[in-house]
Design an enzyme around this catalytic site. Structure first.
Site, mmCIF file in Angstrom:
data_model
loop_
_atom_site.group_PDB
_atom_site.id
_atom_site.type_symbol
_atom_site.label_atom_id
_atom_site.label_comp_id
_atom_site.label_asym_id
_atom_site.label_seq_id
_atom_site.Cartn_x
_atom_site.Cartn_y
_atom_site.Cartn_z
ATOM 1 N N CYS A 37 0.887 -1.182 0.000
ATOM 2 C CA CYS A 37 0.000 0.000 0.000
ATOM 3 C C CYS A 37 0.912 1.215 0.000
ATOM 4 O O CYS A 37 1.108 1.863 1.033
ATOM 5 C CB CYS A 37 -0.922 -0.009 1.209
ATOM 6 S SG CYS A 37 -2.079 -1.392 1.253
ATOM 7 N N ALA A 38 1.469 1.543 -1.145
ATOM 8 C CA ALA A 38 2.628 2.430 -1.217
ATOM 9 C C ALA A 38 2.302 3.919 -1.142
ATOM 10 O O ALA A 38 3.179 4.717 -0.814
ATOM 11 C CB ALA A 38 3.416 2.151 -2.496
ATOM 12 N N GLY B 117 3.804 7.543 -0.626
ATOM 13 C CA GLY B 117 5.172 7.284 -1.054
ATOM 14 C C GLY B 117 6.264 7.456 -0.029
ATOM 15 O O GLY B 117 7.427 7.167 -0.322
ATOM 16 N N GLY B 118 5.936 7.920 1.170
ATOM 17 C CA GLY B 118 6.976 8.172 2.163
ATOM 18 C C GLY B 118 7.791 6.936 2.512
ATOM 19 O O GLY B 118 9.026 6.946 2.466
ATOM 20 N N ASP C 285 -5.163 -3.078 -6.900
ATOM 21 C CA ASP C 285 -5.728 -3.302 -5.576
ATOM 22 C C ASP C 285 -4.828 -4.286 -4.839
ATOM 23 O O ASP C 285 -4.599 -5.403 -5.316
ATOM 24 C CB ASP C 285 -7.146 -3.869 -5.717
ATOM 25 C CG ASP C 285 -7.894 -3.939 -4.389
ATOM 26 O OD1 ASP C 285 -7.250 -4.147 -3.336
ATOM 27 O OD2 ASP C 285 -9.127 -3.787 -4.412
ATOM 28 N N CYS D 218 -1.030 3.412 11.309
ATOM 29 C CA CYS D 218 -0.884 4.657 12.067
ATOM 30 C C CYS D 218 -2.122 4.825 12.937
ATOM 31 O O CYS D 218 -2.864 5.790 12.829
ATOM 32 C CB CYS D 218 -0.699 5.844 11.134
ATOM 33 S SG CYS D 218 -0.211 7.328 12.034
#
Length: 448
Positions: A253-254, A257-258, A302, A371
C-alpha cells in the site's frame, strides 16, 4: 477553514499553498498557521463552549459565521491575543465577508466566551461528567470514543492517558528523514540546525518552519516523514529471513510514497528492488515521482489482488487505517472520524494481510503497520493472523535492538511495538512482523 469544511480538504496540504499565495511574511504566516491548525484541532471543544455561550446548538449557526466564531474563540482561549482585538477583528471579518447582521451575533457570543478563561469553561463543561475518560476528553479536545480507544490500547499503562492526550494536542515538531546513502542524520542536522532523532537512525527534528524551503529537501537528500514511519520501513528491511534475501521487496500500500522512498533507498544499498502497489492512480503517480531515482517500480492495482507473482522476500503492509495515531499532524481528522468507520477498515486490513501472506515466500517476512493504536486495527488483527499454522510472530523489539542508533526504551513487552507521541515523540505507529514458516535456507542467488 472553509475548504476543510466544504470540500473535506486536508489543512496540512492546503494551508502551505494558501500561505505562499498570500505572500505573508514569516510572522504573519506563523500566526495564520497557529490559528488555522489550532482552531481545527480544538473544534469539538470550541463548539461546546460556543453552544453554551450562544444558548443554541452550533448546528443552528450558519457555517460561515460559525467559522468566524470558532477562530475568535480560539484566539480568546488559546492565545495571548487581547480580548478586544480578538472580538473586533472577528466582527470586522463578518462585515468584510458580507455576512449581513452576523457581526452582532459574533460580537455577543465572543464577549460571553471572553468572560471566562479556558480552565473556567472546561470546568463548566465537566460539571455533570462523572466518567474520568470522558472528563479528560472534554479538557483535551478529543472525541470521547477516541480517548476511550487510547485508554484501551494503553491497557495497564492507562494512567498515562492524560500525558498521551496532552501530547496528541500539542503541535508536533517537523520530522525529516535523511535519505540512506545520500546524507547522514548527523550531516542533515548540521545543515538544517536540527537535532537527531532517537528512534530512527535517519531522523532529524526541527522545532518549526517550512521544510519545503530547505536545500536538503529540494535536492532530494531528505524527505519529510514522521520518525515512527521511518522506523517502520527500516524494520521491514532488517527483519530476519529464513535463507538469503533474494532482493524482491514489496510495498503493498505504497501511496503517497513516504515509506516507499525509505524502502527504495535501503533497497538500493542492499542491491534489492522494490515493487510498489497503490490502488489510486493519483497516489500511484505521487509514489512514482517520489521514487523516480530509486529502484522502485509502481503498479496501480488493488493490494488485495494485485496480480503479482508470489515469492517476495519482504512485504511492507502499511494498511489503510483510521489514522488515530496521526491526529496531531491532521488537526481536522479527529472530528471527521467516527467509531462506525472501524469495522469496515478492519475487513480491508484483514484482506490485505491475507494478500501479503500469499505474496511473501516461505521464510520471508511481512511487516504489518498502522498509524493507529486502536486494538481492532492492531493487536486483534495480529493475534488472529498468528493463529495460522504457516505463520510465526517475530519480536519487533529484537529487530530494532539490532539497528545502530535506535533507542528501544519504552517499547513494551512485545512481540509487537506500539509507539506513542508522549513516550517516543512519534506518531502512534503500530508494527508487527510475521514470517512465513518453511523456506529453503539456500535459495537461488539473485540476478544482477
Amino acid at each position: 477553514m472553509t475548504a476543510v469544511r466544504e470540500r473535506a480538504a486536508y489543512a496540512n496540504l492546503l494551508l502551505p499553498v494558501e500561505l505562499k499565495r498570500a505572500r505573508l511574511d514569516t510572522r504573519d504566516a506563523a500566526l495564520a498557521t497557529e490559528l488555522t491548525y489550532g482552531t481545527l484541532r480544538a473544534q469539538g471543544l470550541l463548539d461546546r463552549i460556543i453552544a453554551e455561550a450562544a444558548g443554541r446548538p452550533v448546528e443552528d449557526v450558519d457555517p460561515p459565521v460559525l467559522d468566524l466564531v470558532r477562530l475568535g474563540a480560539y484566539q480568546l482561549l488559546f492565545t495571548r491575543i487581547g480580548a478586544h482585538a480578538a472580538v473586533d477583528t472577528s466582527v470586522e471579518a463578518a462585515r468584510t465577508l458580507g455576512l449581513g447582521r452576523a457581526g452582532a451575533f459574533v460580537n455577543a457570543v465572543l464577549r460571553k466566551v471572553s468572560a471566562q478563561d479556558l480552565d473556567g469553561w472546561v470546568a463548566v463543561l465537566r460539571k455533570d461528567v462523572a466518567d474520568p475518560v470522558a472528563r479528560l476528553a472534554v479538557g483535551t479536545a478529543h472525541p470521547e470514543w477516541i480517548a476511550r480507544a487510547f485508554a484501551e490500547s494503553l491497557g495497564a499503562d492507562a494512567a498515562e492517558l492524560p500525558a498521551l492526550l496532552a501530547a496528541d494536542d500539542a503541535r508536533p515538531k517537523v520530522h525529516l528523514a535523511a535519505l540512506p546513502g545520500a546524507i547522514t542524520a548527523e550531516e542533515l542536522a548540521l545543515v538544517t540546525d536540527g537535532t537527531e532523532g532517537r528512534m530512527s537512525p535517519y531522523a532529524v527534528h526541527l522545532e518549526s518552519g517550512d521544510p519545503g524551503t530547505l536545500d536538503a529537501v529540494r535536492d532530494r537528500l531528505a524527505t519529510v516523514q514522521d520518525e515512527g514511519s521511518q522506523i517502520v520501513a527500516v524494520a521491514a528491511s532488517r527483519a530476519p529471513l529464513v535463507g538469503e534475501d533474494g532482493g524482491r521487496w514489496l510495498d503493498l500500500c505504497a501511496g503517497p510514497g513516504g515509506k516507499a522512498v525509505m524502502m527504495g533507498a535501503l533497497a538500493e544499498i542492499e542491491g534489492a528492488t522494490v515493487t510498489g502497489v497503490e490502488v489510486s492512480e493519483h497516489r500511484a503517480d505521487l509514489v512514482r515521482e517520489a521514487t523516480r531515482d530509486l529502484p522502485v517500480t509502481v503498479h496501480t492495482a488493488d493490494g488485495r489482488d494485485p496480480g503479482l507473482e508470489p515469492g517476495f522476500d519482504r512485504v511492507l503492509l502499511d494498511a489503510p487505517c483510521s489514522g488515530l495515531g496521526a491526529l496531531r499532524r491532521r488537526p481536522e481528522a479527529r472530528w471527521r472520524k467516527t467509531a462506525a468507520d472501524i469495522p469496515g477498515l478492519v475487513v480491508l486490513q484483514r484482506e490485505l494481510l491475507e494478500s501479503a501472506l500469499r505474496l511473501v515466500r516461505p521464510g520471508g517476512v511481512v511487516l504489518y503497520a498502522t498509524c493507529s493504536p486502536h486494538l481492532s486495527e492492531t493487536v486483534s488483527m495480529i493475534r488472529e493472523a498468528d493463529r495460522r499454522d504457516d505463520v510465526e510472530l517475530l519480536d519487533v523489539r529484537g529487530i530494532l535492538e539490532g539497528i545502530d542508533g535506535v533507542s528501544t526504551e519504552g517499547l513494551g513487552d512485545g512481540p509487537w511495538v506500539q509507539l506513542w507521541p508522549h513516550r517516543h515523540g512519534t506518531d502512534a505507529m503500530f508494527m508487527a512482523v510475521l514470517r512465513r514458516r518453511g523456506g529453503d535456507p539456500t535459495p537461488p542467488p539473485r540476478e544482477d
